[in-house]
Design an enzyme around this catalytic site. Structure first.
Site, PDB file in Angstrom:
ATOM      1  CD  GLU A 168      43.406   1.900   2.465  1.00  0.00           C
ATOM      2  OE1 GLU A 168      43.069   3.287   1.708  1.00  0.00           O
ATOM      3  OE2 GLU A 168      42.709   1.605   2.884  1.00  0.00           O
ATOM      4  CD  GLU A 195      40.422   1.361   6.141  1.00  0.00           C
ATOM      5  OE1 GLU A 195      39.974   1.180   5.657  1.00  0.00           O
ATOM      6  OE2 GLU A 195      41.491   2.175   6.663  1.00  0.00           O
TER       7      GLU A 195
HETATM    8  O1  AHR Z   1      36.961   3.533   5.089  1.00  0.00           O
HETATM    9  C1  AHR Z   1      36.712   4.139   3.852  1.00  0.00           C
HETATM   10  C2  AHR Z   1      38.035   4.164   3.345  1.00  0.00           C
HETATM   11  O2  AHR Z   1      38.677   3.248   2.664  1.00  0.00           O
HETATM   12  C3  AHR Z   1      39.438   4.633   4.596  1.00  0.00           C
HETATM   13  O3  AHR Z   1      39.100   6.496   5.059  1.00  0.00           O
HETATM   14  C4  AHR Z   1      40.066   4.209   3.348  1.00  0.00           C
HETATM   15  O4  AHR Z   1      41.770   3.844   4.715  1.00  0.00           O
HETATM   16  C5  AHR Z   1      40.326   3.507   2.738  1.00  0.00           C
HETATM   17  O5  AHR Z   1      40.652   3.411   1.641  1.00  0.00           O
END
Ligand code: AHR
Length: 499
Positions: free
Chosen positions: A173, A292
């Site tokens: 990210e 994610e």
């Molecule tokens: O999963 C929690 C957080 O969410 C992670 O560390 C990040 O990559 C995302 O913003």
């Protein structure tokens, strides 16, 4: 009762589903690790400190790999802190989550735990505060056979054989304003390209994942992704994208429709990759790492309220039945794009944005979406079949023409079929009629349903089995078609075995 139709055809496969689509994510965030999978001194912990009660729940999920260790955590992480004798490991202030990181669980502990769990590791490198050199050092430590500084260090730590990690995520990210070492698309792509190039010189068997923008809602999407790909296209193997669905409106009907935004997001991500492919006149098709995803409702500033504590209870959610059905919509959407999505990580595995909850020193229990993912991971292995869904529709606050039913089918090696379906209708059951073209002689082995009296129904420590799947669904084959009742607001898994 309203009726929806699903048509599948043996000739119309989307793709073989990559095993890594059944992955998850372990980050030293809150109590995911400390107090989650690792709690020395817990009555159910083994001699290494791994909680065996939690291990039983994670093993049942059958995840193929876990992304580790970040996440935002990676952006200021020094991997060397987490290897070697524990008494020599430094305690550090961890900036992303404003917590104290004791480093008693590092990469070798992750390797040990993963062996018990039966999963691989998708390793992330820090390109926030660090760069190419440390990524190479880490790769040498993990994958080099021996006879060099870092590979001998690994051997001296008790690991004669290389860990042999194949998948390497090039940071995380990096477009986010919250990220340490935030980058423009050009900077991200350029550094990822050079890091990947150098890492592949050291070990040309690895695959690398380029960080894309952090959410479809970020105003950097998709330009950041295009600019990053423009720099790194020929040097990396996957583009990473993330998405979490939430219900800030507290409007279940509307929330249930949100997997439609994921579908639109995937189309945009694929178009972005293919635009750069065309621009570069490349023969290579970029694959996607959806590393994610989940639902995520409790957005809080809790880390800033009580900073610099060890393993605070951060981002712990009380997931309910409605989240289980929304997750079902997300998983069905992932399966529709398995020709391009080759890695997918449910975020995260324990406590933090997770469906497995624990009490320090106490019990652990599972929340309703745990079962949605468990069914997906257990039964969706094989080939995804192109679904043609024809369903009555509804309008919600933000969406029009939302199909009440969404569904897809997968076929395993023995041609057994599993239909996954959600019913978004909050008032009524729906009939799902499945026509199976080119498939003959099937039995209904099981019709599993996850349902409840109320969308907010959930499980708690004291009532851990309130929302549980049952196998009392009525799916039956009539005139060669599968007829099934999908209860209101439900997740359904219809398993058909070839006779
Ligand atoms: O999963 C929690 C957080 O969410 C992670 O560390 C990040 O990559 C995302 O913003």
């Amino acid at each position: 009762m309203k009726k929806a139709r699903l048509t599948i055809d043996k000739e119309f496969a989307i793709s073989q589903i990559d095993d890594k689509v059944f992955s998850s994510f372990v980050e030293p965030l809150g109590r995911c690790i400390y107090g989650g999978i690792y709690e020395p001194g817990h009555p159910k912990a083994d001699e290494k400190g791994f909680r065996l009660d939690v291990l039983e729940l994670t093993k049942a999920l059958n995840v193929t790999a876990n992304r580790f260790p970040g996440g935002n955590f990676i952006a200021d992480y020094r991997w060397e802190d987490g290897v070697g004798p524990k008494e020599l490991r430094p305690r550090r202030p961890e900036l992303a989550w404003q917590s104290i990181e004791p480093n008693t669980f590092g990469l070798n502990e992750m390797v040990e735990w993963s062996k018990l769990n039966g999963s691989d590791i998708l390793m992330t490198v820090n390109l926030g505060t660090r760069g190419i050199e440390q990524a190479l050092d880490l790769l040498e430590y993990c994958n080099f056979k021996g006879g060099t500084h870092y590979s001998d260090m690994r051997i001296s730590h008790g690991y004669k054989e290389p860990h042999g990690f194949k998948y390497w995520c090039l940071s995380n990210e990096t477009d986010g304003i919250w990220q340490i070492g935030q980058k423009t698309g050009y900077e991200n792509g350029r550094l990822a390209r050079e890091t990947s190039k150098a890492m592949k010189l050291l070990d040309n068997s690895i695959k690398t994942v380029l960080a894309g923008s952090s959410a479809p809602s970020q105003d950097t999407f998709p330009v950041f992704d295009a600019e990053s790909l423009d720099q790194a296209y020929e040097f990396v193997d996957y583009l990473s994208v993330h998405s979490y669905l939430s219900n800030p409106e507290n409007d279940t009907s509307n929330y249930l429709a949100k997997s439609l935004t994921t579908d639109a997001f995937f189309k945009s991500v694929i178009a972005t990759c293919d635009y750069i492919k065309a621009k570069h006149r490349s023969d290579k098709t970029m694959m996607i790492s959806f590393d994610e995803y989940n639902t995520w409702n409790k957005h809080s500033k809790e880390r800033f309220e009580n900073p610099w504590t060890f393993a605070p209870p951060l981002l712990e959610q009380n997931y309910a039945l409605e989240d289980a059905v929304v997750l079902g919509g997300l998983l069905i959407t992932i399966l529709k794009y398995t020709d391009r999505i080759k890695i997918a990580c449910l975020s995260e595995l324990v406590n933090c944005i997770s469906h497995i909850r624990t009490e320090n020193g106490g019990s652990c229990w599972t929340l309703p979406p745990y079962y949605t993912f468990l069914h997906f991971s257990k039964y969706a292995r094989g080939t995804a079949l192109q679904p043609k869904v024809d369903s009555p529709k509804y309008d919600s606050q933000q969406f029009t023409d939302v199909p009440y039913v969404d569904a897809i089918a997968t076929m395993d090696m023995d041609e057994n079929i599993t239909v996954f379906a959600i019913n978004r209708n909050l008032e009524d059951s729906m009939i799902l009629e499945t026509e199976m073209r080119g498939f003959e002689n099937y039995n209904v082995a099981e019709h599993i349903i996850l349902e409840g009296a109320d969308p907010k129904d959930t499980n708690t420590k004291d009532n851990p089995n309130k929302v549980m799947p049952h196998s009392n669904g009525n799916a039956a084959i009539e005139d060669g078609k599968v007829q099934a009742t999908l209860p209101k607001l439900s997740w359904n898994v219809i398993r058909l075995t070839k006779i």
